[in-house]
Design a protein around this motif. Structure first.
Motif, PDB file in Angstrom:
ATOM      1  N   UNK A 106       0.800  -1.222   0.000  1.00  0.00           N
ATOM      2  CA  UNK A 106       0.000   0.000   0.000  1.00  0.00           C
ATOM      3  C   UNK A 106       0.832   1.272   0.000  1.00  0.00           C
ATOM      4  N   UNK A 107       1.936   1.268   0.719  1.00  0.00           N
ATOM      5  CA  UNK A 107       2.669   2.512   0.946  1.00  0.00           C
ATOM      6  C   UNK A 107       3.038   3.257  -0.340  1.00  0.00           C
ATOM      7  N   UNK A 108       3.573   2.578  -1.347  1.00  0.00           N
ATOM      8  CA  UNK A 108       3.924   3.317  -2.574  1.00  0.00           C
ATOM      9  C   UNK A 108       2.715   3.877  -3.315  1.00  0.00           C
ATOM     10  N   UNK A 109       1.509   3.403  -2.973  1.00  0.00           N
ATOM     11  CA  UNK A 109       0.303   3.818  -3.691  1.00  0.00           C
ATOM     12  C   UNK A 109      -0.531   4.846  -2.922  1.00  0.00           C
ATOM     13  N   UNK A 110      -0.103   5.201  -1.721  1.00  0.00           N
ATOM     14  CA  UNK A 110      -0.880   6.150  -0.933  1.00  0.00           C
ATOM     15  C   UNK A 110      -0.793   7.550  -1.544  1.00  0.00           C
ATOM     16  N   UNK A 111      -1.942   8.160  -1.730  1.00  0.00           N
ATOM     17  CA  UNK A 111      -2.027   9.494  -2.331  1.00  0.00           C
ATOM     18  C   UNK A 111      -2.211  10.541  -1.230  1.00  0.00           C
ATOM     19  N   UNK A 112      -1.979  11.825  -1.554  1.00  0.00           N
ATOM     20  CA  UNK A 112      -2.246  12.882  -0.563  1.00  0.00           C
ATOM     21  C   UNK A 112      -3.674  12.829  -0.021  1.00  0.00           C
ATOM     22  N   UNK A 181      -4.397   7.788  20.057  1.00  0.00           N
ATOM     23  CA  UNK A 181      -2.956   8.057  20.191  1.00  0.00           C
ATOM     24  C   UNK A 181      -2.123   6.923  19.596  1.00  0.00           C
ATOM     25  N   UNK A 182      -2.571   5.681  19.800  1.00  0.00           N
ATOM     26  CA  UNK A 182      -1.856   4.530  19.247  1.00  0.00           C
ATOM     27  C   UNK A 182      -1.803   4.620  17.725  1.00  0.00           C
ATOM     28  N   UNK A 183      -2.923   4.955  17.110  1.00  0.00           N
ATOM     29  CA  UNK A 183      -2.961   5.030  15.645  1.00  0.00           C
ATOM     30  C   UNK A 183      -2.282   6.293  15.123  1.00  0.00           C
ATOM     31  N   UNK A 184      -2.256   7.348  15.929  1.00  0.00           N
ATOM     32  CA  UNK A 184      -1.530   8.548  15.509  1.00  0.00           C
ATOM     33  C   UNK A 184      -0.034   8.252  15.369  1.00  0.00           C
ATOM     34  N   UNK A 189       4.654   7.312  11.418  1.00  0.00           N
ATOM     35  CA  UNK A 189       5.685   6.505  10.756  1.00  0.00           C
ATOM     36  C   UNK A 189       5.304   6.260   9.297  1.00  0.00           C
ATOM     37  N   UNK A 190       4.057   5.930   9.053  1.00  0.00           N
ATOM     38  CA  UNK A 190       3.592   5.662   7.689  1.00  0.00           C
ATOM     39  C   UNK A 190       3.791   6.886   6.804  1.00  0.00           C
ATOM     40  N   UNK A 191       3.525   8.083   7.353  1.00  0.00           N
ATOM     41  CA  UNK A 191       3.652   9.321   6.577  1.00  0.00           C
ATOM     42  C   UNK A 191       5.078   9.562   6.075  1.00  0.00           C
ATOM     43  N   UNK A 192       6.051   8.999   6.763  1.00  0.00           N
ATOM     44  CA  UNK A 192       7.445   9.227   6.346  1.00  0.00           C
ATOM     45  C   UNK A 192       7.759   8.505   5.042  1.00  0.00           C
ATOM     46  N   UNK A 193       6.934   7.507   4.694  1.00  0.00           N
ATOM     47  CA  UNK A 193       7.053   6.869   3.396  1.00  0.00           C
ATOM     48  C   UNK A 193       8.129   5.813   3.273  1.00  0.00           C
ATOM     49  N   UNK A 194       8.769   5.463   4.379  1.00  0.00           N
ATOM     50  CA  UNK A 194       9.799   4.430   4.353  1.00  0.00           C
ATOM     51  C   UNK A 194       9.118   3.073   4.581  1.00  0.00           C
ATOM     52  N   UNK A 200       7.726  -2.345  10.017  1.00  0.00           N
ATOM     53  CA  UNK A 200       8.149  -2.595  11.396  1.00  0.00           C
ATOM     54  C   UNK A 200       7.169  -1.975  12.387  1.00  0.00           C
ATOM     55  N   UNK A 201       6.706  -0.758  12.097  1.00  0.00           N
ATOM     56  CA  UNK A 201       5.755  -0.083  12.991  1.00  0.00           C
ATOM     57  C   UNK A 201       4.435  -0.841  13.061  1.00  0.00           C
ATOM     58  N   UNK A 202       3.977  -1.385  11.927  1.00  0.00           N
ATOM     59  CA  UNK A 202       2.733  -2.153  11.935  1.00  0.00           C
ATOM     60  C   UNK A 202       2.886  -3.411  12.773  1.00  0.00           C
ATOM     61  N   UNK A 203       4.006  -4.107  12.628  1.00  0.00           N
ATOM     62  CA  UNK A 203       4.213  -5.312  13.446  1.00  0.00           C
ATOM     63  C   UNK A 203       4.225  -4.956  14.928  1.00  0.00           C
ATOM     64  N   UNK A 204       4.914  -3.892  15.291  1.00  0.00           N
ATOM     65  CA  UNK A 204       4.957  -3.485  16.697  1.00  0.00           C
ATOM     66  C   UNK A 204       3.563  -3.116  17.196  1.00  0.00           C
ATOM     67  N   UNK A 205       2.796  -2.458  16.352  1.00  0.00           N
ATOM     68  CA  UNK A 205       1.418  -2.074  16.686  1.00  0.00           C
ATOM     69  C   UNK A 205       0.592  -3.314  17.022  1.00  0.00           C
ATOM     70  N   UNK A 206       0.678  -4.324  16.190  1.00  0.00           N
ATOM     71  CA  UNK A 206      -0.086  -5.564  16.413  1.00  0.00           C
ATOM     72  C   UNK A 206       0.431  -6.309  17.640  1.00  0.00           C
ATOM     73  N   UNK A 207       1.753  -6.407  17.780  1.00  0.00           N
ATOM     74  CA  UNK A 207       2.339  -7.150  18.903  1.00  0.00           C
ATOM     75  C   UNK A 207       2.013  -6.487  20.243  1.00  0.00           C
ATOM     76  N   UNK A 208       2.076  -5.162  20.299  1.00  0.00           N
ATOM     77  CA  UNK A 208       1.794  -4.474  21.556  1.00  0.00           C
ATOM     78  C   UNK A 208       0.339  -4.647  21.966  1.00  0.00           C
TER      79      UNK A 208
END
Length: 223
Positions: A106-112, A181-184, A189-194, A200-208
């Motif tokens: 998804x990340x490369x396809x996210x539009x403004x 706050x969790x999703x913010x 991280x997602x906004x940075x486009x890396x 990694x952030x998504x995995x941490x989100x699910x694991x936490x």
């Protein structure tokens, strides 16, 4: 909320088959804990409750069995599947595999515009006080993000796993209060486009989230 209310709401939405309506109602009732782990389900009683024949009820129960929400035992009937920390960990592993793949695609396809819509969901989550609405908004965030992956089959697999995973969240109401706050943080991280950082952030989100609920499950089990 009870089954009759869920039925009225489901019937008021866009036209669907009776099986789809019954499945949606039962899925919601199980996810939100209206039908609890171990509850016995009778096709005869449910058909009377819904005002439909037994056939769509039986078909809906078979579909719910495929995603692990109910257990059908020949000669013994149907019951809502029970909760366990082991199952939750297994579901988390599957979520990580599927949802990290979705982020990568998804990340490369996210539009403004998509970024703005994701931001709006987070802002609404922070304003909202109703647990059910917060729960829906959190799911909306993930759905909107994964839509950009442009992979319908992947989205369907994710939805199936989430149906079972989410009932743990409802049962223990583990993450509603700080969901915004969790999703913010995840969104930043997602906004940075890396891609690597986002995965990694998504995995941490699910694991936490999983760890928080597992701790609750095991504390309850030990009492």
């Amino acid at each position: 909320m009870d089954l009759k209310t869920l039925v009225r709401e489901a019937m008021s939405r866009h036209p669907r088959t009776l099986t789809e309506v019954v499945e949606e109602v039962l899925r919601t009732a199980i996810t939100q804990g209206i039908l609890k782990p171990g509850d016995k389900l009778s096709a005869e009683d449910l058909s009377a409750e819904f005002g439909v024949s037994r056939m769509p009820v039986r078909e809906a129960l078979r579909k719910l069995e495929t995603v692990g929400l109910v257990v059908i035992r020949p000669q013994k009937g149907v019951e809502v599947s029970r909760l366990s920390s082991e199952e939750l960990r297994e579901l988390a592993d599957i979520r990580v595999a599927l949802e990290c793949m979705a982020v990568k695609l998804a990340l490369p396809r996210l539009t403004p515009t998509k970024y703005e819509e994701l931001q709006e969901i987070i802002e609404e989550m922070n304003r909202e006080r109703d647990d059910a609405r917060i729960f829906d908004l959190a799911w909306d965030f993930h759905v909107l993000l994964y839509e950009a992956a442009n992979n319908t089959q992947l989205q369907e697999f994710i939805a199936q796993v989430r149906a079972n995973f989410d009932r743990y969240l409802w049962f223990y109401q583990a993450t509603f209060k700080d969901a915004g706050e969790i999703h913010r943080k995840l969104f930043e991280v997602i906004k940075r486009g890396n891609v690597e950082e986002a995965v990694k952030a998504m995995e941490e989100h699910i694991r936490q989230t999983t760890k928080k609920v597992v701790d609750m499950v095991e504390r309850q089990t030990n009492f």
